[in-house]
Design a protein around this motif. Sequence first.
Motif, PDB file in Angstrom:
ATOM      1  N   ASP A 102       0.806  -1.232  -0.001  1.00  0.00           N
ATOM      2  CA  ASP A 102       0.021  -0.109  -0.066  1.00  0.00           C
ATOM      3  C   ASP A 102       0.937   1.179  -0.152  1.00  0.00           C
ATOM      4  O   ASP A 102       1.672   1.548   0.966  1.00  0.00           O
ATOM      5  CB  ASP A 102      -0.932   0.141   1.180  1.00  0.00           C
ATOM      6  CG  ASP A 102      -2.151   0.992   0.896  1.00  0.00           C
ATOM      7  OD1 ASP A 102      -1.588   2.106   0.692  1.00  0.00           O
ATOM      8  OD2 ASP A 102      -3.320   0.673   1.756  1.00  0.00           O
ATOM      9  N   SER A 227      13.195  -7.683  -0.112  1.00  0.00           N
ATOM     10  CA  SER A 227      12.694  -6.946   0.828  1.00  0.00           C
ATOM     11  C   SER A 227      13.082  -7.647   2.279  1.00  0.00           C
ATOM     12  O   SER A 227      12.831  -8.816   2.350  1.00  0.00           O
ATOM     13  CB  SER A 227      11.175  -6.801   0.785  1.00  0.00           C
ATOM     14  OG  SER A 227      10.769  -5.826  -0.442  1.00  0.00           O
ATOM     15  N   ILE A 245       5.764  -1.988   6.849  1.00  0.00           N
ATOM     16  CA  ILE A 245       4.670  -1.844   7.846  1.00  0.00           C
ATOM     17  C   ILE A 245       3.497  -2.567   7.242  1.00  0.00           C
ATOM     18  O   ILE A 245       3.351  -2.792   5.901  1.00  0.00           O
ATOM     19  CB  ILE A 245       4.380  -0.319   7.666  1.00  0.00           C
ATOM     20  CG1 ILE A 245       5.413   0.688   8.280  1.00  0.00           C
ATOM     21  CG2 ILE A 245       3.141  -0.162   8.490  1.00  0.00           C
ATOM     22  CD1 ILE A 245       5.878   0.410   9.760  1.00  0.00           C
ATOM     23  N   ASP A 271       9.459  -5.519  -7.207  1.00  0.00           N
ATOM     24  CA  ASP A 271       9.723  -4.784  -6.122  1.00  0.00           C
ATOM     25  C   ASP A 271       8.379  -4.690  -5.399  1.00  0.00           C
ATOM     26  O   ASP A 271       8.484  -4.689  -3.930  1.00  0.00           O
ATOM     27  CB  ASP A 271      10.184  -3.207  -6.522  1.00  0.00           C
ATOM     28  CG  ASP A 271      10.505  -2.642  -5.406  1.00  0.00           C
ATOM     29  OD1 ASP A 271      10.592  -2.883  -4.298  1.00  0.00           O
ATOM     30  OD2 ASP A 271      11.300  -1.477  -5.724  1.00  0.00           O
ATOM     31  N   THR A 275       7.972  -6.472  -1.394  1.00  0.00           N
ATOM     32  CA  THR A 275       7.082  -5.822  -0.037  1.00  0.00           C
ATOM     33  C   THR A 275       6.059  -6.497   0.279  1.00  0.00           C
ATOM     34  O   THR A 275       5.768  -6.803   1.687  1.00  0.00           O
ATOM     35  CB  THR A 275       6.978  -4.499  -0.389  1.00  0.00           C
ATOM     36  OG1 THR A 275       8.188  -3.803  -1.051  1.00  0.00           O
ATOM     37  CG2 THR A 275       6.718  -3.517   0.886  1.00  0.00           C
TER      38      THR A 275
HETATM   39  P1  AMP Z   1      10.889  -2.296   0.209  1.00  0.00           P
HETATM   40  O1  AMP Z   1      12.398  -2.070   0.574  1.00  0.00           O
HETATM   41  O2  AMP Z   1      10.566  -2.206  -1.457  1.00  0.00           O
HETATM   42  O3  AMP Z   1      10.505  -3.488   0.623  1.00  0.00           O
HETATM   43  O4  AMP Z   1       9.955  -1.105   0.675  1.00  0.00           O
HETATM   44  C1  AMP Z   1       9.967  -0.694   1.727  1.00  0.00           C
HETATM   45  C2  AMP Z   1       9.591   0.821   1.724  1.00  0.00           C
HETATM   46  O5  AMP Z   1       8.222   1.019   1.260  1.00  0.00           O
HETATM   47  C3  AMP Z   1       9.758   1.470   3.312  1.00  0.00           C
HETATM   48  O6  AMP Z   1      10.814   2.122   3.578  1.00  0.00           O
HETATM   49  C4  AMP Z   1       8.439   2.561   2.973  1.00  0.00           C
HETATM   50  O7  AMP Z   1       8.860   3.763   2.463  1.00  0.00           O
HETATM   51  C5  AMP Z   1       7.293   1.770   2.087  1.00  0.00           C
HETATM   52  N1  AMP Z   1       6.552   0.662   2.763  1.00  0.00           N
HETATM   53  C6  AMP Z   1       6.768   0.301   3.953  1.00  0.00           C
HETATM   54  N2  AMP Z   1       5.597  -0.588   4.284  1.00  0.00           N
HETATM   55  C7  AMP Z   1       4.865  -0.714   3.001  1.00  0.00           C
HETATM   56  C8  AMP Z   1       3.932  -1.402   2.442  1.00  0.00           C
HETATM   57  N3  AMP Z   1       3.237  -2.288   3.273  1.00  0.00           N
HETATM   58  N4  AMP Z   1       3.560  -1.204   1.367  1.00  0.00           N
HETATM   59  C9  AMP Z   1       3.935  -0.499   0.595  1.00  0.00           C
HETATM   60  N5  AMP Z   1       5.085   0.259   0.693  1.00  0.00           N
HETATM   61  C10 AMP Z   1       5.716   0.076   2.078  1.00  0.00           C
END
Ligand code: AMP
Length: 327
Positions: A102, A227, A245, A271, A275
């Motif tokens: 999200d 991730s 989160i 990507d 996540t």
């Molecule tokens: P990634 O390293 O691609 O897993 O992305 C992590 C980053 O995405 C975090 O530092 C946040 O900025 C953002 N993020 C955190 N939780 C979520 C989530 N559930 N869905 C989308 N973006 C997120």
Amino acid sequence: MRKIIPIIFLCLILCGCRSVERKKTIYAMDTVMDLTVYSENDEAIAAAEAEIHRIDELLGRSGENSEIRILNEKKEAVVSDETEELIKEAVSVSQKTDGAFDITTAPVTDLWGFYDGNFRVPSQNEIDAALESIGYEKIHIGQNKISIPENTMIDVGGIGKGYASDRVMDILKSNGVKSAIISLGGNVCTLGKRPDGRLWNVGICDPADKNRLIGTVQAENMAVITSGGYQRYFERDGVTYHHIIDPKTGRSAQNALSSVTVIDENGTLSDGLSTALFVKGLDGALEFWREDGGFDAVFVTSDGKIFVTEGIAQSFKSEREYEVCTR
Ligand code: AMP
Ligand code: MG
């Protein structure tokens, strides 16, 4: 002497036409990026670097010309086709993953200090209040016009590096490059094969020790995107809080996973999915893969077990034991 000069010229011309390794390390999108490109001149790698900075400026949360910054401030903005497409792609990953991914989690991630680095543990009341403003279904997408409610904010950090890797691959290809490997903060993307004709070996980090690998996966024209809670975290009173989160709880996703690596041709999707699958946890992630998955993945659990989907069972190499997951 008269014969030698043309030979020297010929050598210079031939050398000039040969693809040689060109490397560049840059800092963008809050991370260190390593580009390795095999090309005849420096143009391709320079274009790749410029593209990364362009995307960072367009989609970052603070860039002067960032459409995301303007949208977050004004709550309604006319955006480029590119930004609109990426937001649509992000919303589609949210829909597919039942909201595990999200791009509106920013009000919650900010509360924990993951944006500005002022880490803190917020109260449940603060989390509940922030949760009110998150939800991808609150994003209204019109014809190039995006609007969000008053307290909602967009952060494409969970999908942006994968998107950048796809765009870099396009730029390299249009510059005639046949062989390249880029790592955008550990998110790797490969173009073609290595110059010696072999496949690329992409290392997957050990979440328990960033300086070690749990294994490697062979890749050609593939993104290998990870991730992991180990990538950004802080500790308070013996508890570790990390940056991914769970949009349903407003807290770091806690489900016994340490990392998820998604391997697919599409870096943007990989990507978003890495996540989302981290949020879902191993069982939920495997269920998703069995139902939806045209992709492959490597999962590392908090107790150090490794699970690999069947499509990459042959190309995954590890000195550790691992389980192959079948459909
Ligand atoms: P990634 O390293 O691609 O897993 O992305 C992590 C980053 O995405 C975090 O530092 C946040 O900025 C953002 N993020 C955190 N939780 C979520 C989530 N559930 N869905 C989308 N973006 C997120
Ligand atoms: Mg991601």
